[in-house]
Design an enzyme around this catalytic site. Structure first.
Site, PDB file in Angstrom:
ATOM      1  N   HIS A 177     -24.937 -30.440 -13.790  1.00  0.00           N
ATOM      2  CA  HIS A 177     -24.013 -29.120 -13.504  1.00  0.00           C
ATOM      3  C   HIS A 177     -23.785 -28.736 -12.480  1.00  0.00           C
ATOM      4  O   HIS A 177     -24.780 -28.213 -11.977  1.00  0.00           O
ATOM      5  CB  HIS A 177     -24.594 -27.980 -15.213  1.00  0.00           C
ATOM      6  CG  HIS A 177     -26.068 -28.203 -15.120  1.00  0.00           C
ATOM      7  ND1 HIS A 177     -26.592 -29.188 -15.184  1.00  0.00           N
ATOM      8  CD2 HIS A 177     -26.824 -27.577 -14.261  1.00  0.00           C
ATOM      9  CE1 HIS A 177     -27.672 -29.234 -14.804  1.00  0.00           C
ATOM     10  NE2 HIS A 177     -28.211 -27.497 -14.478  1.00  0.00           N
ATOM     11  N   HIS A 189     -24.164 -23.878 -11.491  1.00  0.00           N
ATOM     12  CA  HIS A 189     -23.842 -22.804 -11.376  1.00  0.00           C
ATOM     13  C   HIS A 189     -22.930 -22.238 -10.942  1.00  0.00           C
ATOM     14  O   HIS A 189     -23.017 -21.994  -9.707  1.00  0.00           O
ATOM     15  CB  HIS A 189     -25.725 -22.353 -11.204  1.00  0.00           C
ATOM     16  CG  HIS A 189     -27.059 -22.774 -11.777  1.00  0.00           C
ATOM     17  ND1 HIS A 189     -27.667 -22.043 -13.041  1.00  0.00           N
ATOM     18  CD2 HIS A 189     -27.685 -24.156 -11.764  1.00  0.00           C
ATOM     19  CE1 HIS A 189     -28.772 -22.982 -13.285  1.00  0.00           C
ATOM     20  NE2 HIS A 189     -28.456 -24.780 -12.402  1.00  0.00           N
TER      21      HIS A 189
END
Ligand code: AMP
Ligand code: ZN
Length: 115
Positions: free
Chosen positions: A99, A101
């Protein structure tokens, strides 16, 4: 991945504040935001780190990052943003599902991203 928290979010088994979705990615608000609007962009398929994610998803991920960031700016939640990806535990990766941010930045916010 049965027990992966982000896979569970993708499958709708645990709640999350979804702010973005396309064919292969979702954007959710981080549960422990550094600032308002702190968003994670997550592939719907499970890959542990960026090294496992096929390059063919790169354009779509970049497009998602740009759409999410532009909306944060248009909504007045950001003047700029940091894009951060922790890969492997040694680099601070807690959730082993890749992922990025997206961290909204504003003048004078005093945020220290890697501290
Ligand atoms: P890292 O793996 O170091 O990038 O950190 C994982 C990030 O995921 C942290 O910022 C957590 O606050 C966030 N996080 C963990 N669980 C959830 C969840 N269920 N919903 C939203 N964000 C989460
Ligand atoms: Zn997963």
């Amino acid at each position: 991945m049965e027990d992966c928290i982000f896979c569970k979010i993708v499958r709708g088994e645990i709640p999350a504040e979804k702010v973005y979705e396309d064919d292969n990615f979702i954007g959710i608000l981080d549960a422990n935001p550094k600032v308002e609007g702190h968003t994670l962009i997550i592939p719907k398929k499970h890959f542990k780190t960026l090294l496992d994610m096929p390059n063919s998803l790169g354009n779509e991920m970049t497009e998602g990052v740009k759409k999410i960031s532009l909306k944060l700016i248009e909504d007045g939640k950001a003047e700029g943003f940091n894009l951060v990806a922790n890969n492997f535990e040694v680099a601070g990766q807690i959730v082993p599902h890749v992922h990025f941010h997206i961290i909204p930045r504003k003048k004078g916010d005093g945020l220290k991203i890697l501290a």
